[in-house]
Scaffold this motif. Structure first.
Motif, short mmCIF file in Angstrom:
data_model
loop_
_atom_site.label_atom_id
_atom_site.label_comp_id
_atom_site.label_asym_id
_atom_site.label_seq_id
_atom_site.Cartn_x
_atom_site.Cartn_y
_atom_site.Cartn_z
N GLU A 255 -47.10 -18.76 -11.12
CA GLU A 255 -47.20 -19.50 -12.38
C GLU A 255 -45.94 -19.40 -13.24
O GLU A 255 -45.52 -20.40 -13.83
N PRO A 256 -45.28 -18.22 -13.32
CA PRO A 256 -44.02 -18.19 -14.08
C PRO A 256 -43.00 -19.21 -13.56
O PRO A 256 -42.28 -19.84 -14.33
N ARG A 259 -43.91 -22.66 -14.71
CA ARG A 259 -43.71 -22.78 -16.16
C ARG A 259 -42.22 -22.97 -16.48
O ARG A 259 -41.87 -23.57 -17.49
N SER A 260 -41.35 -22.43 -15.63
CA SER A 260 -39.91 -22.52 -15.91
C SER A 260 -39.35 -23.90 -15.56
O SER A 260 -38.22 -24.21 -15.86
N SER A 262 -40.04 -28.34 -15.24
CA SER A 262 -40.66 -29.36 -16.10
C SER A 262 -41.46 -30.37 -15.29
O SER A 262 -41.55 -31.53 -15.68
N ARG A 277 -51.26 -27.60 -17.92
CA ARG A 277 -50.74 -27.55 -19.28
C ARG A 277 -50.69 -28.95 -19.84
O ARG A 277 -50.83 -29.89 -19.10
#
Ligand code: ADP
Length: 277
Positions: A255-256, A259-260, A262, A277
């Motif tokens: 997940e990190p 998230r980094s 787009s 998200r």
């Protein structure tokens, strides 16, 4: 364009897989540069449709798709999703969530227990024999554990797919070097998989998946066994392939990492698909 319907919203509307309450527009992801070459002109030409060998990119729609394995709890429940040519989608979720199962349904390794999967408007449940084989040819698949043939060199592993698909020797010789160069393995073509690092093996497996210029690339946890640098290189290659019009679907539990970036992300939780998200 990627869209899903929440299970709740979707429950009341039959053909609603084609309606789009959520829409994502991929934005350019910043800050990732890998030491691999640009996408070669030959692949760009092929992707632009200048090669007679390139099939049209598929549009994919899953409508009320569920999957239960024998003697198991449902792996996927009421999945509704549409993907258009050129989309880049991450699917995340914990181990055992059903990510691999979703990809297996897309490339026909598993059959949905309920619901329909349409590729270019055609229900893949109705495909058999040659027509199923043709569909699979249009889908490149990358696995976490690479699945390279240990007794074949990198070049042989990559060329093997083209042989199997009936490409001419001339065409194989045209595609092989540019594809290996794209993944930064031009100097390791004669190595065996055991002589490569994990990152190199994964890049070889990507070369194998895309050397036939499939319009759809499915990558199942492609960074799962890699350290940060190698994972970034692999994601960079997938981004470059997407930039030439290849539709890319990547599963990951990282997940990190998602998230980094787009890109659109969906998450499987409790066997259902949600916006991340
Ligand atoms: P993920 O890729 O997210 O780790 P999977 O799609 O591999 O999850 O698995 C989803 C669920 O389906 C898990 O509970 C797993 O044990 C089960 N499963 C996967 N493959 C099979 C199979 N061939 N037979 C029975 N159960 C399976």
């Amino acid at each position: 364009m990627i869209s899903i319907l929440s299970p709740k919203a979707h429950a009341k509307s039959a053909p609603a897989a084609f309606r789009m309450p959520f829409q994502f527009r991929p934005k350019a992801a910043a800050g990732l540069e890998a030491p691999v070459s640009a996408v070669p002109q030959q692949l760009l030409d092929d992707a632009a449709g200048q090669s007679s060998q390139l099939p049209a990119a598929p549009e994919i729609a899953l409508s009320h798709v569920s999957k239960a394995y024998a003697n198991g709890a449902p792996a996927l429940l009421d999945i509704n999703l549409t993907l258009k040519k050129g989309d880049f989608l991450f699917i995340t979720g914990p181990s055992g969530a059903g990510k691999s199962t979703l990809l297996k349904l897309l490339y026909g390794q598993e059959k949905a227990t309920e619901g329909n999967i349409f590729i270019n408007g055609q229900d893949i449940a109705n495909l058999r024999g040659n027509r199923l084989a043709m569909l699979r040819r249009r889908i490149g698949v990358v696995f976490q554990d690479y699945k390279l043939i240990p007794t074949r060199t990198v070049a042989e592993n990559v060329a093997f797919v083209l042989h199997a698909q009936g490409f001419s020797r001339k065409e194989i010789n045209r595609r092989l070097p540019v594809t290996l160069k794209m993944v930064g393995l031009q100097n390791k073509a004669d190595r065996f998989p055991s002589q490569l690092s994990g990152g190199e093996q994964q890049r070889a497996s990507i070369a194998r998946a895309v050397v036939g210029t499939p319009p759809l690339l499915l990558a199942d946890e492609p960074t799962g066994n890699l350290d940060g640098d190698n994972a970034r290189q692999v994601i960079n290659i997938l981004r470059k392939l997407n930039s030439i019009g290849i539709t890319v679907v990547v599963t990951t539990h990282d997940e990190p990492m998602v998230r980094s970036l787009s890109y659109p992300v969906l998450q499987i939780r409790g066997s259902r698909l949600y916006n991340f998200r």
